[in-house]
Motif scaffolding. Structure first.
Motif, PDB file in Angstrom:
ATOM      1  N   GLN A   1       0.729  -1.231  -0.110  1.00  0.00           N
ATOM      2  CA  GLN A   1       0.284   0.116   0.142  1.00  0.00           C
ATOM      3  C   GLN A   1       0.967   1.285   0.184  1.00  0.00           C
ATOM      4  N   LYS A   2       1.776   1.147   0.789  1.00  0.00           N
ATOM      5  CA  LYS A   2       2.922   2.377   0.756  1.00  0.00           C
ATOM      6  C   LYS A   2       3.400   2.437  -0.586  1.00  0.00           C
ATOM      7  N   CYS A   3       4.067   1.499  -1.104  1.00  0.00           N
ATOM      8  CA  CYS A   3       4.888   1.959  -2.483  1.00  0.00           C
ATOM      9  C   CYS A   3       5.287   0.527  -3.131  1.00  0.00           C
ATOM     10  N   MET A   4       4.997   0.403  -4.183  1.00  0.00           N
ATOM     11  CA  MET A   4       5.533  -0.899  -4.937  1.00  0.00           C
ATOM     12  C   MET A   4       7.118  -1.250  -5.022  1.00  0.00           C
ATOM     13  N   ARG A   5       7.923   0.042  -4.795  1.00  0.00           N
ATOM     14  CA  ARG A   5       9.240  -0.083  -4.762  1.00  0.00           C
ATOM     15  C   ARG A   5       9.746  -0.746  -3.194  1.00  0.00           C
ATOM     16  N   TYR A   6       8.861  -0.123  -2.537  1.00  0.00           N
ATOM     17  CA  TYR A   6       9.101  -0.550  -1.221  1.00  0.00           C
ATOM     18  C   TYR A   6       8.948  -2.103  -0.947  1.00  0.00           C
ATOM     19  N   TYR A   7       7.716  -2.398  -1.303  1.00  0.00           N
ATOM     20  CA  TYR A   7       7.353  -3.805  -1.461  1.00  0.00           C
ATOM     21  C   TYR A   7       8.623  -4.771  -1.833  1.00  0.00           C
ATOM     22  N   TYR A   8       9.037  -4.417  -2.775  1.00  0.00           N
ATOM     23  CA  TYR A   8      10.243  -4.787  -3.623  1.00  0.00           C
ATOM     24  C   TYR A   8      11.361  -5.070  -3.113  1.00  0.00           C
ATOM     25  N   TYR A   9      11.615  -3.989  -2.274  1.00  0.00           N
ATOM     26  CA  TYR A   9      13.045  -3.917  -1.431  1.00  0.00           C
ATOM     27  C   TYR A   9      12.761  -4.962  -0.205  1.00  0.00           C
ATOM     28  N   LYS A  10      11.708  -4.801   0.496  1.00  0.00           N
ATOM     29  CA  LYS A  10      11.395  -5.374   1.665  1.00  0.00           C
ATOM     30  C   LYS A  10      11.036  -6.733   1.640  1.00  0.00           C
TER      31      LYS A  10
ATOM     32  N   PRO B   1       6.883   0.197  -9.381  1.00  0.00           N
ATOM     33  CA  PRO B   1       6.880   1.920  -9.282  1.00  0.00           C
ATOM     34  C   PRO B   1       7.132   2.558  -8.143  1.00  0.00           C
ATOM     35  N   MET B   2       7.900   3.454  -8.073  1.00  0.00           N
ATOM     36  CA  MET B   2       8.075   4.292  -6.836  1.00  0.00           C
ATOM     37  C   MET B   2       6.817   5.085  -6.688  1.00  0.00           C
ATOM     38  N   ASN B   3       6.432   5.140  -5.565  1.00  0.00           N
ATOM     39  CA  ASN B   3       5.243   6.085  -4.753  1.00  0.00           C
ATOM     40  C   ASN B   3       5.887   7.377  -4.163  1.00  0.00           C
ATOM     41  N   GLN B   4       6.113   8.326  -4.866  1.00  0.00           N
ATOM     42  CA  GLN B   4       7.229   9.297  -4.110  1.00  0.00           C
ATOM     43  C   GLN B   4       6.214  10.107  -3.107  1.00  0.00           C
ATOM     44  N   ALA B   5       4.902   9.858  -3.263  1.00  0.00           N
ATOM     45  CA  ALA B   5       4.055  10.584  -2.175  1.00  0.00           C
ATOM     46  C   ALA B   5       4.467   9.902  -0.742  1.00  0.00           C
ATOM     47  N   SER B   6       4.872   8.829  -0.737  1.00  0.00           N
ATOM     48  CA  SER B   6       5.242   8.160   0.477  1.00  0.00           C
ATOM     49  C   SER B   6       6.626   8.215   1.261  1.00  0.00           C
ATOM     50  N   CYS B   7       7.449   8.840   0.397  1.00  0.00           N
ATOM     51  CA  CYS B   7       8.819   8.931   0.891  1.00  0.00           C
ATOM     52  C   CYS B   7       9.057   9.460   2.145  1.00  0.00           C
ATOM     53  N   GLY B   8       8.472  10.621   2.386  1.00  0.00           N
ATOM     54  CA  GLY B   8       8.474  11.413   3.774  1.00  0.00           C
ATOM     55  C   GLY B   8       7.855  11.152   4.768  1.00  0.00           C
TER      56      GLY B   8
ATOM     57  N   GLY C   1      10.368   9.345   7.333  1.00  0.00           N
ATOM     58  CA  GLY C   1      10.992   9.368   6.267  1.00  0.00           C
ATOM     59  C   GLY C   1      11.324   7.839   5.655  1.00  0.00           C
ATOM     60  N   CYS C   2      11.154   7.268   4.649  1.00  0.00           N
ATOM     61  CA  CYS C   2      11.538   5.946   4.263  1.00  0.00           C
ATOM     62  C   CYS C   2      13.034   5.444   4.227  1.00  0.00           C
ATOM     63  N   GLU C   3      13.208   4.379   4.920  1.00  0.00           N
ATOM     64  CA  GLU C   3      14.421   3.709   5.099  1.00  0.00           C
ATOM     65  C   GLU C   3      15.211   3.758   3.821  1.00  0.00           C
ATOM     66  N   PHE C   4      14.553   3.642   2.501  1.00  0.00           N
ATOM     67  CA  PHE C   4      14.980   3.604   1.166  1.00  0.00           C
ATOM     68  C   PHE C   4      15.157   4.902   0.453  1.00  0.00           C
ATOM     69  N   ARG C   5      15.199   5.982   1.180  1.00  0.00           N
ATOM     70  CA  ARG C   5      15.245   7.237   0.608  1.00  0.00           C
ATOM     71  C   ARG C   5      16.690   7.464  -0.022  1.00  0.00           C
ATOM     72  N   GLY C   6      17.757   6.769   1.009  1.00  0.00           N
ATOM     73  CA  GLY C   6      19.200   6.828   0.303  1.00  0.00           C
ATOM     74  C   GLY C   6      19.214   6.051  -0.733  1.00  0.00           C
ATOM     75  N   VAL C   7      18.383   5.165  -1.235  1.00  0.00           N
ATOM     76  CA  VAL C   7      18.589   4.290  -2.308  1.00  0.00           C
ATOM     77  C   VAL C   7      17.979   4.919  -3.528  1.00  0.00           C
ATOM     78  N   CYS C   8      16.575   5.383  -3.375  1.00  0.00           N
ATOM     79  CA  CYS C   8      15.842   5.685  -4.227  1.00  0.00           C
ATOM     80  C   CYS C   8      16.347   7.062  -4.930  1.00  0.00           C
ATOM     81  N   SER C   9      16.946   7.832  -4.036  1.00  0.00           N
ATOM     82  CA  SER C   9      17.201   9.385  -4.488  1.00  0.00           C
ATOM     83  C   SER C   9      18.501   9.390  -5.452  1.00  0.00           C
TER      84      SER C   9
HETATM   85  S1  SF4 Z   1      12.134   6.124  -0.870  1.00  0.00           S
HETATM   86 FE1  SF4 Z   1      10.073   6.600  -1.526  1.00  0.00          FE
HETATM   87  S2  SF4 Z   1      10.030   5.537  -3.574  1.00  0.00           S
HETATM   88 FE2  SF4 Z   1      11.699   4.811  -2.595  1.00  0.00          FE
HETATM   89  S3  SF4 Z   1      10.815   2.647  -1.634  1.00  0.00           S
HETATM   90 FE3  SF4 Z   1      10.599   4.376   0.011  1.00  0.00          FE
HETATM   91  S4  SF4 Z   1       8.689   4.997  -0.445  1.00  0.00           S
HETATM   92 FE4  SF4 Z   1       9.134   3.858  -2.441  1.00  0.00          FE
END
Ligand code: SF4
Length: 307
Positions: A28-37, A263-270, A274-282
């Motif tokens: 629900q948060k973000c499909m990219r997050y689902y992929y990583y986690k 796909p990234m859901n950039q509305a969830s990054c903050g 803050g998402c633990e994968f911000r350092g990756v996705c950025s």
């Molecule tokens: S940083 Fe943003 S785009 Fe990347 S996994 Fe987290 S929520 Fe998704």
């Protein structure tokens, strides 16, 4: 998909078929997050103190109610869970406490919070909250469930405790926070997948209506812990709507997984600090794997693994 993901008991034919509230929340948060986690099982090398503190606290209270339901006096149950928590928060290899790198969530404050919680809420009364007992006579504590949610999916998870209050049943849950606990805090639990799943599952496990979830929240500060009890209710219609929409959502999610689309859901990054994968996705896609190798490890967590 990858072997790591496919080796999970909850995965069949390359897609997840058994879902708990954590994995639903990932998608629900973000499909990219689902992929990583979930698909790759990545987690930061540095352990989150919030998870350590929250896990030890929840485990202590779960055991407390179990010991009480088995006949231990309040003092006996309290002593047992304090001793267990002291042992569980001790690094036997280094012969010192596990590090609690936080100003308020420290080991002494964890013990204080357990003792103060039991002082405030531990005594059950005829007219207050009481641990519900199953038809078998066993206390409704530590109930793991895997329930068919549709032809394709199962919902699974773990209910720490089911209680009765004024002839109604509720699932009981614990939360810890560093912030003030008030209406704003409790509002986050409706709508909320975890609480809806608990209510839905409680009803199926107990074969009786469950009115919602009672949340005992603990505000952990440097010099004090303050508790508030809140209730989030779910009507039958709300649960029906949640169930239908969640099954449809899982169907859409698995279509994306099967197609390899995350796909990234950039509305969830903050959200939530803050998402633990911000350092990756950025970072630029070409350097992300280097960064992952340096800062993350893998953990093959599976919703269907017995606790
Ligand atoms: S940083 Fe943003 S785009 Fe990347 S996994 Fe987290 S929520 Fe998704």
């Amino acid at each position: 998909m990858n072997e790591f993901f496919e080796s999970k008991k909850s995965v069949e034919g390359g897609v997840q078929i058994a879902w708990d509230s954590t994995s639903i929340g990932y998608a629900q948060k973000c499909m990219r997050y689902y992929y990583y986690k979930m698909v790759r099982g990545l987690q930061p090398k540095s352990t989150s103190i919030h998870l350590v503190f929250g896990g030890l606290y929840a485990s202590a209270l779960e055991h407390f109610y179990l010991y009480r339901a088995e006949g231990a006096t309040l003092d006996e149950a309290l002593r047992r869970v304090v001793k267990e928590t002291m042992i569980d928060s001790w690094d036997t290899e280094k012969n010192c406490p596990v590090p609690f790198d936080h100003v308020a969530k420290t080991r002494p404050n964890l013990i204080r919070t357990i003792v103060w919680y039991i002082d405030q809420f531990g005594e059950e009364s005829e007219h207050g909250l009481r641990t519900h007992h199953l038809q078998s006579g066993k206390p409704a504590v530590e109930l793991s469930f895997t329930i068919e949610a549709s032809e394709e999916y199962y919902f699974c998870g773990h209910l720490d405790r089911v209680v009765s209050m004024a002839d109604r049943l509720y699932v009981a849950d614990q939360k810890t926070t560093g912030g003030t606990v008030g209406t704003y805090f409790f509002n986050q639990f409706s709508p909320n997948t975890q609480m809806s799943l608990y209510s839905w599952a409680g009803k199926h496990v107990l074969r009786s209506p469950v009115s919602g979830v009672i949340i005992d929240a603990a505000q952990i500060a440097v010099n004090f812990t303050r508790f508030e009890r809140g209730i989030t209710t779910r009507s039958r219609d709300q649960l029906q709507e949640w169930h239908t929409e969640t099954v449809e959502f899982l169907h859409r999610t698995n279509e994306q997984v099967a197609a390899g689309k995350f796909p990234m859901n950039q509305a969830s990054c903050g959200n939530y600090g803050g998402c633990e994968f911000r350092g990756v996705c950025s970072r630029s896609p070409s350097v992300r794997e280097n960064y992952i190798r340096g800062d993350f490890t893998t953990h093959n967590w599976d919703p269907l693994k017995a606790r």
